[in-house]
Design a protein around this motif. Structure first.
Motif, PDB file in Angstrom:
ATOM      1  N   VAL A   1       3.129  42.268  33.202  1.00  0.00           N
ATOM      2  CA  VAL A   1       3.484  43.594  32.758  1.00  0.00           C
ATOM      3  C   VAL A   1       2.447  44.081  31.748  1.00  0.00           C
ATOM      4  O   VAL A   1       2.101  43.357  30.817  1.00  0.00           O
ATOM      5  N   ARG A   2       1.982  45.287  31.946  1.00  0.00           N
ATOM      6  CA  ARG A   2       1.028  45.885  31.015  1.00  0.00           C
ATOM      7  C   ARG A   2       1.770  46.291  29.748  1.00  0.00           C
ATOM      8  O   ARG A   2       2.877  46.818  29.810  1.00  0.00           O
ATOM      9  N   ARG A   3       1.150  46.042  28.605  1.00  0.00           N
ATOM     10  CA  ARG A   3       1.809  46.345  27.328  1.00  0.00           C
ATOM     11  C   ARG A   3       0.782  46.831  26.318  1.00  0.00           C
ATOM     12  O   ARG A   3      -0.290  46.243  26.174  1.00  0.00           O
ATOM     13  N   GLN A   4       1.095  47.902  25.628  1.00  0.00           N
ATOM     14  CA  GLN A   4       0.230  48.402  24.558  1.00  0.00           C
ATOM     15  C   GLN A   4       0.906  48.112  23.225  1.00  0.00           C
ATOM     16  O   GLN A   4       2.092  48.409  23.052  1.00  0.00           O
ATOM     17  N   VAL A   5       0.137  47.509  22.314  1.00  0.00           N
ATOM     18  CA  VAL A   5       0.660  47.127  21.004  1.00  0.00           C
ATOM     19  C   VAL A   5      -0.184  47.817  19.937  1.00  0.00           C
ATOM     20  O   VAL A   5      -1.417  47.767  19.980  1.00  0.00           O
ATOM     21  N   LEU A   6       0.478  48.453  18.990  1.00  0.00           N
ATOM     22  CA  LEU A   6      -0.220  49.073  17.867  1.00  0.00           C
ATOM     23  C   LEU A   6      -0.324  48.030  16.757  1.00  0.00           C
ATOM     24  O   LEU A   6       0.696  47.526  16.277  1.00  0.00           O
ATOM     25  N   VAL A   7      -1.560  47.678  16.398  1.00  0.00           N
ATOM     26  CA  VAL A   7      -1.781  46.689  15.344  1.00  0.00           C
ATOM     27  C   VAL A   7      -2.486  47.334  14.161  1.00  0.00           C
ATOM     28  O   VAL A   7      -3.120  48.383  14.278  1.00  0.00           O
ATOM     29  N   PHE A  66      -2.596  44.983  26.567  1.00  0.00           N
ATOM     30  CA  PHE A  66      -2.558  43.662  27.196  1.00  0.00           C
ATOM     31  C   PHE A  66      -2.224  43.867  28.668  1.00  0.00           C
ATOM     32  O   PHE A  66      -1.275  44.578  28.998  1.00  0.00           O
ATOM     33  N   GLU A  67      -3.020  43.230  29.526  1.00  0.00           N
ATOM     34  CA  GLU A  67      -2.769  43.319  30.965  1.00  0.00           C
ATOM     35  C   GLU A  67      -2.671  41.912  31.534  1.00  0.00           C
ATOM     36  O   GLU A  67      -3.372  41.015  31.075  1.00  0.00           O
ATOM     37  N   PRO A  68      -1.801  41.743  32.538  1.00  0.00           N
ATOM     38  CA  PRO A  68      -1.658  40.398  33.118  1.00  0.00           C
ATOM     39  C   PRO A  68      -2.911  39.930  33.817  1.00  0.00           C
ATOM     40  O   PRO A  68      -3.751  40.653  34.204  1.00  0.00           O
TER      41      PRO A  68
END
Length: 68
Positions: A1-7, A66-68
């Motif tokens: 699953v593609r996921r965008q994380v704000l860091v 993040f991409e698988p």
């Protein structure tokens, strides 16, 4: 699953990321992604911010995908 994380992290006066400053916007949800990102950020180098001609620490907010 593609996921965008704000860091968020601090770039120090040498242009390196301060590893202790790294955190996600939603700590409970983002903690695994932040830990996965930590070794990569340790290798990144930036041109430090300056104030009155001197390098200063700078807070950076960045979306990381993040991409698988």
């Amino acid at each position: 699953v593609r996921r965008q994380v704000l860091v968020e992290y601090v770039v120090d006066t040498t242009g390196a990321v301060d590893p202790a400053s790294l955190h996600g916007r939603f700590p409970e949800r983002d903690s695994l992604f932040v830990e996965a990102l930590r070794p990569t950020l340790a290798q990144w180098r930036f041109t430090p911010a300056t104030k009155a001609g001197r390098p200063v620490p700078q807070i950076v907010r960045q979306a990381v995908t993040f991409e698988p």
